[in-house]
Design an enzyme around this catalytic site. Structure first.
Site, PDB file in Angstrom:
ATOM      1  N   ASN A  21       2.793  -9.993   8.085  1.00  0.00           N
ATOM      2  CA  ASN A  21       3.564  -9.061   7.243  1.00  0.00           C
ATOM      3  C   ASN A  21       3.188  -7.615   7.565  1.00  0.00           C
ATOM      4  O   ASN A  21       4.041  -6.734   7.655  1.00  0.00           O
ATOM      5  CB  ASN A  21       3.281  -9.303   5.756  1.00  0.00           C
ATOM      6  CG  ASN A  21       3.731 -10.674   5.278  1.00  0.00           C
ATOM      7  OD1 ASN A  21       4.486 -11.350   5.968  1.00  0.00           O
ATOM      8  ND2 ASN A  21       3.263 -11.085   4.109  1.00  0.00           N
ATOM      9  N   GLY A  75      -0.622  -1.316  -8.171  1.00  0.00           N
ATOM     10  CA  GLY A  75       0.698  -1.845  -8.517  1.00  0.00           C
ATOM     11  C   GLY A  75       1.668  -0.761  -8.945  1.00  0.00           C
ATOM     12  O   GLY A  75       1.848   0.233  -8.222  1.00  0.00           O
ATOM     13  N   ALA A  99       4.172  -9.357  -0.991  1.00  0.00           N
ATOM     14  CA  ALA A  99       3.900  -8.542   0.205  1.00  0.00           C
ATOM     15  C   ALA A  99       3.925  -7.031  -0.030  1.00  0.00           C
ATOM     16  O   ALA A  99       3.881  -6.271   0.936  1.00  0.00           O
ATOM     17  CB  ALA A  99       4.852  -8.900   1.350  1.00  0.00           C
ATOM     18  N   ALA A 100       3.969  -6.589  -1.288  1.00  0.00           N
ATOM     19  CA  ALA A 100       3.929  -5.133  -1.545  1.00  0.00           C
ATOM     20  C   ALA A 100       2.676  -4.530  -0.895  1.00  0.00           C
ATOM     21  O   ALA A 100       2.739  -3.489  -0.230  1.00  0.00           O
ATOM     22  CB  ALA A 100       3.932  -4.852  -3.042  1.00  0.00           C
ATOM     23  N   GLY A 101       1.554  -5.203  -1.086  1.00  0.00           N
ATOM     24  CA  GLY A 101       0.299  -4.715  -0.520  1.00  0.00           C
ATOM     25  C   GLY A 101       0.332  -4.710   1.008  1.00  0.00           C
ATOM     26  O   GLY A 101      -0.213  -3.806   1.649  1.00  0.00           O
ATOM     27  N   ASP A 102       0.975  -5.695   1.601  1.00  0.00           N
ATOM     28  CA  ASP A 102       1.047  -5.763   3.067  1.00  0.00           C
ATOM     29  C   ASP A 102       1.902  -4.630   3.627  1.00  0.00           C
ATOM     30  O   ASP A 102       1.538  -4.001   4.625  1.00  0.00           O
ATOM     31  CB  ASP A 102       1.627  -7.113   3.513  1.00  0.00           C
ATOM     32  CG  ASP A 102       0.728  -8.272   3.130  1.00  0.00           C
ATOM     33  OD1 ASP A 102      -0.497  -8.048   3.005  1.00  0.00           O
ATOM     34  OD2 ASP A 102       1.238  -9.397   2.948  1.00  0.00           O
ATOM     35  N   SER A 121      10.125  -2.119  -0.659  1.00  0.00           N
ATOM     36  CA  SER A 121       9.964  -3.567  -0.426  1.00  0.00           C
ATOM     37  C   SER A 121      10.047  -4.374  -1.726  1.00  0.00           C
ATOM     38  O   SER A 121      10.529  -5.496  -1.718  1.00  0.00           O
ATOM     39  CB  SER A 121       8.661  -3.864   0.313  1.00  0.00           C
ATOM     40  OG  SER A 121       7.564  -3.858  -0.572  1.00  0.00           O
TER      41      SER A 121
HETATM   42  P1  ADP Z   1      -0.956  -6.315  -4.044  1.00  0.00           P
HETATM   43  O1  ADP Z   1       0.500  -6.590  -3.826  1.00  0.00           O
HETATM   44  O2  ADP Z   1      -1.758  -6.412  -2.801  1.00  0.00           O
HETATM   45  O3  ADP Z   1      -1.576  -7.012  -5.214  1.00  0.00           O
HETATM   46  P2  ADP Z   1      -0.438  -3.886  -5.582  1.00  0.00           P
HETATM   47  O4  ADP Z   1       0.156  -4.721  -6.656  1.00  0.00           O
HETATM   48  O5  ADP Z   1      -1.464  -2.894  -5.974  1.00  0.00           O
HETATM   49  O6  ADP Z   1      -1.056  -4.741  -4.390  1.00  0.00           O
HETATM   50  O7  ADP Z   1       0.782  -3.124  -4.863  1.00  0.00           O
HETATM   51  C1  ADP Z   1       0.579  -2.404  -3.664  1.00  0.00           C
HETATM   52  C2  ADP Z   1       1.429  -1.143  -3.668  1.00  0.00           C
HETATM   53  O8  ADP Z   1       2.811  -1.509  -3.768  1.00  0.00           O
HETATM   54  C3  ADP Z   1       1.171  -0.221  -4.845  1.00  0.00           C
HETATM   55  O9  ADP Z   1       0.101   0.671  -4.585  1.00  0.00           O
HETATM   56  C4  ADP Z   1       2.500   0.515  -4.957  1.00  0.00           C
HETATM   57  O10 ADP Z   1       2.593   1.541  -3.983  1.00  0.00           O
HETATM   58  C5  ADP Z   1       3.517  -0.571  -4.554  1.00  0.00           C
HETATM   59  N1  ADP Z   1       4.070  -1.286  -5.724  1.00  0.00           N
HETATM   60  C6  ADP Z   1       3.692  -2.490  -6.209  1.00  0.00           C
HETATM   61  N2  ADP Z   1       4.427  -2.842  -7.284  1.00  0.00           N
HETATM   62  C7  ADP Z   1       5.312  -1.834  -7.476  1.00  0.00           C
HETATM   63  C8  ADP Z   1       6.367  -1.574  -8.423  1.00  0.00           C
HETATM   64  N3  ADP Z   1       6.673  -2.461  -9.394  1.00  0.00           N
HETATM   65  N4  ADP Z   1       7.069  -0.409  -8.303  1.00  0.00           N
HETATM   66  C9  ADP Z   1       6.792   0.488  -7.332  1.00  0.00           C
HETATM   67  N5  ADP Z   1       5.819   0.306  -6.410  1.00  0.00           N
HETATM   68  C10 ADP Z   1       5.084  -0.828  -6.480  1.00  0.00           C
END
Ligand code: ADP
Length: 291
Positions: free
Chosen positions: A30, A209, A236-239, A269
């Site tokens: 990813n 998040g 995959a937001a973190g990826d 994403s």
């Molecule tokens: P992971 O998916 O690894 O648990 P996070 O939840 O912290 O990590 O999300 C990673 C990044 O994705 C965040 O720092 C933010 O930039 C973005 N992100 C995640 N969720 C959202 C959301 N609901 N709206 C906008 N950006 C988001």
């Protein structure tokens, strides 16, 4: 491989499920594809099984413009897979079989030494053996290259590894696991980041998040707010965030500007379904001036 089901089967029970979906994933894949879509020149070092999933993954990497010269096929182990069930409430159960990911050994990475020589950034996560992560971080350090470690899934890290990592990017729960500090607000986020810096990492970015990401480099400590969007799938937001961060840093953006870019990419994403499928292309972020 995801199956929707009314309720999870109990031990020994068989249930008739709903829709079946197959989505290419894996944190490393990813991240590699996200970076490539955002304009990065990416070489992916990984191991796949000699099976249909491995062949599909390889085709996908090539289609996305990822250099696959060091995508190694393991003759003895299947490709890594995750079997996921999702119930009516949206809860899930996941079993991951790492397969060939677990046999990406330091010797495999050593064969790609020339790539370390040429790269600007080495980005890693923890779905491969920790000894391999350590070896790669050492090799990168020897060439004076920046190393980004996304410490996911959460696992304890050897002390020596921290010293070869330039930037660590845990999410909230990973930061808590690594630092022992429960993150409730910006003060506790800074305390967690300080603990990680004390172990030898120069820069810390804790992803939070919907709140965005907290950046700490010893002098700068600030929250870069998330881009407000209507999220439909945060897989995959973190990826995507990590892939984007690597691209922005390879273009010599300052850390806070790079995190802004990564927030934007990750926000796009989460408005779309899927893991790799949801990663944005560079043109979707155009209009964003960061320098
Ligand atoms: P992971 O998916 O690894 O648990 P996070 O939840 O912290 O990590 O999300 C990673 C990044 O994705 C965040 O720092 C933010 O930039 C973005 N992100 C995640 N969720 C959202 C959301 N609901 N709206 C906008 N950006 C988001």
């Amino acid at each position: 491989m995801v199956i929707k089901t009314k309720h999870f089967p109990l031990p020994g029970e068989t249930v008739l499920g709903g829709k079946f979906m197959m989505n290419p994933g894996g944190k490393g894949a990813n991240q590699a594809i996200s970076a490539a879509r955002l304009g990065g020149q990416v070489t992916f070092i990984t191991k796949i099984g000699n099976d249909i999933f491995g062949r599909q993954a390889l085709q996908q990497f090539l289609k996305e413009g990822v250099d696959a010269d060091y995508v190694i096929s393991d003759p003895d182990n299947p490709s890594g897979v995750a079997l996921i069930t999702v119930d009516e409430k949206g809860e899930n159960t996941i079993v991951v079989a790492p397969g060939a990911n677990g046999t990406l050994h330091p010797e495999d990475v050593a064969k790609a030494e020339v790539v370390f020589k040429e790269a600007a950034i080495v980005l890693m996560q923890l779905e491969i053996p920790i000894a391999t992560v350590q070896f790669a971080a050492n090799l990168a350090a020897r060439y004076g290259k920046k190393v980004i470690l996304n410490p996911a899934p959460a696992a304890p890290l050897p002390e020596e590894l921290y010293r070869n990592v330039t930037l660590i990017t845990p999410n909230r729960s990973e930061a808590e696991a690594l630092s022992g500090v429960a993150i409730k607000d910006l003060t506790t986020a800074e305390q967690a980041a300080q603990k990680l810096r004390a172990k030898g990492v120069a820069h810390v970015v804790i992803t939070l998040g919907t709140e965005g990401a907290f950046v700490y480099d010893g002098s700068m400590a600030k929250l870069i707010p998330a881009t407000p969007v209507v999220a439909v799938d945060t897989t995959a937001a973190g990826d995507v965030f990590n892939g984007a961060l690597a691209v922005a840093l390879s273009e010599n953006l300052a850390l806070d500007k790079a995190v802004e870019f990564a927030n934007q990419a990750a926000a796009i994403s989460v408005t779309r379904m899927g893991a790799q499928a949801s990663a944005p292309f560079r043109k979707e972020l155009q209009g964003l001036t960061l320098k």
